[in-house]
Design a protein around this motif. Structure first.
Motif, PDB file in Angstrom:
ATOM      1  N   SER A   1       0.777  -1.272  -0.070  1.00  0.00           N
ATOM      2  CA  SER A   1       0.010   0.139  -0.062  1.00  0.00           C
ATOM      3  C   SER A   1       1.072   1.260  -0.110  1.00  0.00           C
ATOM      4  O   SER A   1       0.848   2.092   0.765  1.00  0.00           O
ATOM      5  CB  SER A   1      -0.970  -0.073   1.210  1.00  0.00           C
ATOM      6  OG  SER A   1      -1.607   1.147   1.049  1.00  0.00           O
ATOM      7  N   VAL A   2       1.505   1.540  -1.107  1.00  0.00           N
ATOM      8  CA  VAL A   2       2.098   2.740  -1.409  1.00  0.00           C
ATOM      9  C   VAL A   2       1.125   3.723  -2.213  1.00  0.00           C
ATOM     10  O   VAL A   2       0.623   3.128  -2.970  1.00  0.00           O
ATOM     11  CB  VAL A   2       3.740   2.684  -1.905  1.00  0.00           C
ATOM     12  CG1 VAL A   2       4.553   2.036  -1.036  1.00  0.00           C
ATOM     13  CG2 VAL A   2       3.497   1.865  -3.090  1.00  0.00           C
ATOM     14  N   ALA A   3       1.229   4.964  -2.015  1.00  0.00           N
ATOM     15  CA  ALA A   3       0.583   5.928  -2.851  1.00  0.00           C
ATOM     16  C   ALA A   3       0.994   5.672  -4.331  1.00  0.00           C
ATOM     17  O   ALA A   3       2.230   5.890  -4.834  1.00  0.00           O
ATOM     18  CB  ALA A   3       0.849   7.314  -2.571  1.00  0.00           C
ATOM     19  N   ASP A   4       0.022   5.624  -5.239  1.00  0.00           N
ATOM     20  CA  ASP A   4       0.463   5.543  -6.734  1.00  0.00           C
ATOM     21  C   ASP A   4       0.440   6.974  -7.279  1.00  0.00           C
ATOM     22  O   ASP A   4      -0.373   7.257  -7.827  1.00  0.00           O
ATOM     23  CB  ASP A   4      -0.684   4.686  -7.481  1.00  0.00           C
ATOM     24  CG  ASP A   4      -0.242   4.198  -8.795  1.00  0.00           C
ATOM     25  OD1 ASP A   4       1.127   4.377  -9.203  1.00  0.00           O
ATOM     26  OD2 ASP A   4      -0.736   3.704  -9.322  1.00  0.00           O
TER      27      ASP A   4
ATOM     28  N   GLN B   1       5.339  -3.489 -10.315  1.00  0.00           N
ATOM     29  CA  GLN B   1       4.093  -2.647  -9.677  1.00  0.00           C
ATOM     30  C   GLN B   1       3.003  -3.320  -9.862  1.00  0.00           C
ATOM     31  O   GLN B   1       2.567  -3.576 -11.008  1.00  0.00           O
ATOM     32  CB  GLN B   1       4.365  -1.106 -10.055  1.00  0.00           C
ATOM     33  CG  GLN B   1       3.304  -0.317  -9.213  1.00  0.00           C
ATOM     34  CD  GLN B   1       3.517   1.160  -9.815  1.00  0.00           C
ATOM     35  OE1 GLN B   1       4.300   1.409 -10.630  1.00  0.00           O
ATOM     36  NE2 GLN B   1       2.657   1.789  -9.440  1.00  0.00           N
ATOM     37  N   ASN B   2       2.428  -3.622  -8.921  1.00  0.00           N
ATOM     38  CA  ASN B   2       0.950  -4.390  -8.867  1.00  0.00           C
ATOM     39  C   ASN B   2      -0.099  -3.347  -9.491  1.00  0.00           C
ATOM     40  O   ASN B   2       0.174  -1.925  -9.416  1.00  0.00           O
ATOM     41  CB  ASN B   2       0.563  -4.808  -7.726  1.00  0.00           C
ATOM     42  CG  ASN B   2       1.176  -6.131  -7.162  1.00  0.00           C
ATOM     43  OD1 ASN B   2       2.309  -6.297  -7.829  1.00  0.00           O
ATOM     44  ND2 ASN B   2       0.730  -6.698  -6.067  1.00  0.00           N
ATOM     45  N   ILE B   3      -1.217  -3.818  -9.611  1.00  0.00           N
ATOM     46  CA  ILE B   3      -2.397  -2.784 -10.198  1.00  0.00           C
ATOM     47  C   ILE B   3      -2.693  -2.034  -9.198  1.00  0.00           C
ATOM     48  O   ILE B   3      -2.632  -2.462  -8.096  1.00  0.00           O
ATOM     49  CB  ILE B   3      -3.681  -3.738 -11.026  1.00  0.00           C
ATOM     50  CG1 ILE B   3      -3.164  -4.794 -11.927  1.00  0.00           C
ATOM     51  CG2 ILE B   3      -4.638  -2.870 -11.248  1.00  0.00           C
ATOM     52  CD1 ILE B   3      -4.186  -5.882 -11.902  1.00  0.00           C
ATOM     53  N   SER B   4      -3.120  -0.784  -9.566  1.00  0.00           N
ATOM     54  CA  SER B   4      -3.331  -0.102  -8.224  1.00  0.00           C
ATOM     55  C   SER B   4      -4.911   0.168  -7.902  1.00  0.00           C
ATOM     56  O   SER B   4      -5.564   0.240  -8.900  1.00  0.00           O
ATOM     57  CB  SER B   4      -2.804   1.599  -8.356  1.00  0.00           C
ATOM     58  OG  SER B   4      -3.691   2.270  -9.370  1.00  0.00           O
ATOM     59  N   GLU B   5      -5.381   0.233  -6.817  1.00  0.00           N
ATOM     60  CA  GLU B   5      -6.644   0.423  -6.541  1.00  0.00           C
ATOM     61  C   GLU B   5      -6.796   1.581  -5.668  1.00  0.00           C
ATOM     62  O   GLU B   5      -6.246   1.666  -4.583  1.00  0.00           O
ATOM     63  CB  GLU B   5      -7.025  -0.738  -5.351  1.00  0.00           C
ATOM     64  CG  GLU B   5      -7.758  -1.960  -6.221  1.00  0.00           C
ATOM     65  CD  GLU B   5      -8.280  -3.174  -5.590  1.00  0.00           C
ATOM     66  OE1 GLU B   5      -8.934  -2.990  -4.551  1.00  0.00           O
ATOM     67  OE2 GLU B   5      -7.501  -4.063  -5.699  1.00  0.00           O
ATOM     68  N   GLU B   6      -7.889   2.318  -5.719  1.00  0.00           N
ATOM     69  CA  GLU B   6      -8.166   3.690  -5.005  1.00  0.00           C
ATOM     70  C   GLU B   6      -6.833   4.441  -4.901  1.00  0.00           C
ATOM     71  O   GLU B   6      -6.564   4.860  -3.689  1.00  0.00           O
ATOM     72  CB  GLU B   6      -8.897   3.206  -3.805  1.00  0.00           C
ATOM     73  CG  GLU B   6     -10.169   2.690  -4.152  1.00  0.00           C
ATOM     74  CD  GLU B   6     -10.842   2.172  -2.770  1.00  0.00           C
ATOM     75  OE1 GLU B   6     -10.239   2.453  -1.760  1.00  0.00           O
ATOM     76  OE2 GLU B   6     -11.881   1.624  -2.930  1.00  0.00           O
ATOM     77  N   GLY B   7      -6.085   4.466  -5.855  1.00  0.00           N
ATOM     78  CA  GLY B   7      -4.808   5.343  -5.703  1.00  0.00           C
ATOM     79  C   GLY B   7      -3.588   4.857  -4.907  1.00  0.00           C
ATOM     80  O   GLY B   7      -2.600   5.482  -4.674  1.00  0.00           O
ATOM     81  N   ARG B   8      -3.799   3.341  -4.427  1.00  0.00           N
ATOM     82  CA  ARG B   8      -2.686   2.876  -3.820  1.00  0.00           C
ATOM     83  C   ARG B   8      -2.278   1.228  -4.292  1.00  0.00           C
ATOM     84  O   ARG B   8      -3.086   0.955  -5.135  1.00  0.00           O
ATOM     85  CB  ARG B   8      -3.052   2.522  -2.204  1.00  0.00           C
ATOM     86  CG  ARG B   8      -3.435   4.121  -1.734  1.00  0.00           C
ATOM     87  CD  ARG B   8      -3.417   3.839   0.052  1.00  0.00           C
ATOM     88  NE  ARG B   8      -2.182   3.789   0.442  1.00  0.00           N
ATOM     89  CZ  ARG B   8      -1.316   4.995   0.729  1.00  0.00           C
ATOM     90  NH1 ARG B   8      -1.591   5.905   0.455  1.00  0.00           N
ATOM     91  NH2 ARG B   8      -0.248   4.695   1.285  1.00  0.00           N
ATOM     92  N   THR B   9      -1.099   1.053  -4.462  1.00  0.00           N
ATOM     93  CA  THR B   9      -0.383  -0.039  -4.926  1.00  0.00           C
ATOM     94  C   THR B   9       0.537  -0.643  -4.126  1.00  0.00           C
ATOM     95  O   THR B   9       0.897  -0.268  -3.094  1.00  0.00           O
ATOM     96  CB  THR B   9       0.166   0.550  -6.460  1.00  0.00           C
ATOM     97  OG1 THR B   9       0.564  -0.764  -7.009  1.00  0.00           O
ATOM     98  CG2 THR B   9       1.340   1.411  -6.094  1.00  0.00           C
ATOM     99  N   ASP B  10       0.992  -1.980  -4.439  1.00  0.00           N
ATOM    100  CA  ASP B  10       1.872  -2.754  -3.963  1.00  0.00           C
ATOM    101  C   ASP B  10       3.123  -2.761  -4.999  1.00  0.00           C
ATOM    102  O   ASP B  10       2.950  -2.655  -6.165  1.00  0.00           O
ATOM    103  CB  ASP B  10       1.543  -4.310  -3.465  1.00  0.00           C
ATOM    104  CG  ASP B  10       0.430  -4.427  -2.538  1.00  0.00           C
ATOM    105  OD1 ASP B  10       0.202  -3.338  -1.859  1.00  0.00           O
ATOM    106  OD2 ASP B  10      -0.216  -5.562  -2.595  1.00  0.00           O
TER     107      ASP B  10
END
Ligand code: ADP
Ligand code: ASP
Ligand code: MG
Length: 411
Positions: free
Chosen positions: A272-275, A299-308
């Motif tokens: 959960s880092v900010a994308d 970088q994973n797909i981001s959800e609600e502006g956050r990603t792994d």
């Protein structure tokens, strides 16, 4: 006088008896008319022991002191090799890195060679000395302190000497009789290669085939050193072993020529880092400054502006990476929920210059692993290699299956 560089790895100098056998080999080249520069490693197991002492004393150790400790193994074998040669009436003396002086950068524990003056050793050759025994793996930095060249660095010392002294050949004596299609310890089907292209050897080395240090292959390629890997245990002809050579000297190449495995990898995930723009720089900048060698990145797909964000790095740099990321988080430069380190992975790679012109290699690799029930965690590719991270327990199975699938046992 023609000059040879002969490098003896840890197992080839593991006992006094082995040192005598190696010295006899050197003696034969002297009798054949060569001046010889012998590069020695520490006795096998010695460097691991010294690294263990350092790590037990201090987890985030001062690399200058690490170098002071771990360089000592080579000091012992250089002296013993010179003494053994003297006992055989071969005029020889030893040099520590700083005595040459082999000058390096200041990057302690991972220093790069900058200069090897030849005058000191050449003067001794002209006075009748026949063998210069040089402690591998070590040098002196601009701060005047001992440096080391990274694990396996004696190979690089050897090639750098061969380049500096314009040696006729650089022979790397080790415990296998050449470079194989994969680590012969993993499968009996591994096949010895007569020749391998610099580019392929470079990839195999950097992906875990520790038979040569990556940097040594880079130097050999740049300075056109005639580099050979051969066994110190068997009697061998001048044509024995494996020649590392230019691509043009290899007539035909299969799509895949080798499989490499590295068990020294770790997979780290920042949850959960900010994308946002600049996030990769905010993560990988501090990691690079902390000396962490990041390899694969996903970088994973981001959800609600956050990603792994997932990356791989050497397993012994995990603590360093965690510290760097937590420090930057504390300073407000980066926001993430947690760091998850998976230290139970291995990197498996297939390598071949033929991949440039042949397609379907990735598909075949993934299908082979899937047939064995091996899950792929991260993938990375380049022009001549495909690497995957898998659970470490599958290392042998993955290598064997890929070796079979690409029919590497057949020439
Ligand atoms: P040294 O102490 O002589 O430097 P290393 O242990 O560093 O020897 O390197 C030799 C080892 O590299 C071999 O014993 C073998 O297990 C391993 N190795 C890994 N991949 C390969 C490969 N493709 N070909 C040959 N050896 C390999
Ligand atoms: N002794 C050092 C090591 O084990 C250097 C070498 O052997 O090449 O890494
Ligand atoms: Mg080695």
């Amino acid at each position: 006088m023609p000059l040879l560089v002969m490098k003896f790895g840890g197992t080839s100098v593991a006992t006094l008896d082995r040192i005598r056998r190696a010295a006899k080999r050197v003696g034969r080249e002297v009798a054949a008319g060569y001046d010889v520069i012998v590069i020695v490693s520490a006795m096998s197991g010695e460097t691991n022991k010294l690294v263990g002492f350092v790590e037990e004393t201090s987890q985030l150790y001062d690399a200058r002191e690490y170098d002071a400790v771990v360089s000592s193994g080579e000091q012992v074998t250089a002296g013993l090799m010179a003494l053994t040669l003297q006992e055989m009436d071969v005029p020889a003396r030893s040099w520590q890195g700083w005595q040459v002086p082999l000058k390096t950068t200041n990057a302690h524990a991972a220093a790069r060679i900058e200069e090897i003056p030849t005058d000191n050793i050449m003067a001794k050759f002209s006075e009748g000395m026949k063998v210069a025994v040089v402690a591998g793996f070590q040098g002196i930095g601009p701060d005047g302190r001992i440096t080391t060249l990274g694990r396996g660095g004696s190979d690089t010392t050897a090639v750098a000497f061969a380049a500096a002294f314009e040696a006729e050949r650089c022979d790397i004596y080790t415990d296998v009789d050449g470079v194989y299609t994969t680590d012969p310890r993993i499968t009996g089907k591994a096949r010895k290669l007569e020749k391998i292209a610099f580019e392929e050897m470079l990839e195999l080395a950097s992906l875990g085939a520790k038979v040569l240090q990556t940097r040594s292959v880079e130097l050999a390629m740049r300075y056109n050193v005639r580099l050979r890997v051969l066994s110190s245990f068997e009697e061998q002809s001048d044509e024995a072993g494996t020649l590392i050579c230019a691509e043009e000297d290899i007539v035909e190449s299969k799509a895949v020529n080798g499989v490499a495995a590295s068990r020294e990898e770790a997979k780290m995930t920042l949850i959960s880092v900010a994308d946002r723009p600049g996030i990769a720089a905010a993560i990988f900048g501090p990691l690079s400054e902390a000396g962490v060698n990041v390899d694969m990145i996903v970088q994973n797909i981001s959800e609600e502006g956050r990603t792994d964000m997932t990356f791989s790095c050497p397993i012994n740099q995990v603590a360093r990476a965690e510290k760097a990321l937590n420090d930057i988080k504390e300073k407000g430069g980066l926001n993430f929920r947690e760091i998850v380190a998976d230290t139970d992975v291995a990197k498996i790679s297939v390598v071949g210059i033929g991949m440039r012109s042949q397609s379907g290699v990735a598909a075949k690799m993934f299908k082979t692993l899937s047939d064995e029930g091996i899950n792929i965690k991260v993938i990375a590719t380049s022009e001549i290699k495909i690497s995957v991270l898998v659970d470490r327990k599958y290392t042998e199975l993955a290598v064997q299956a890929l070796h079979d699938a690409f029919e590497l046992e057949k020439a």
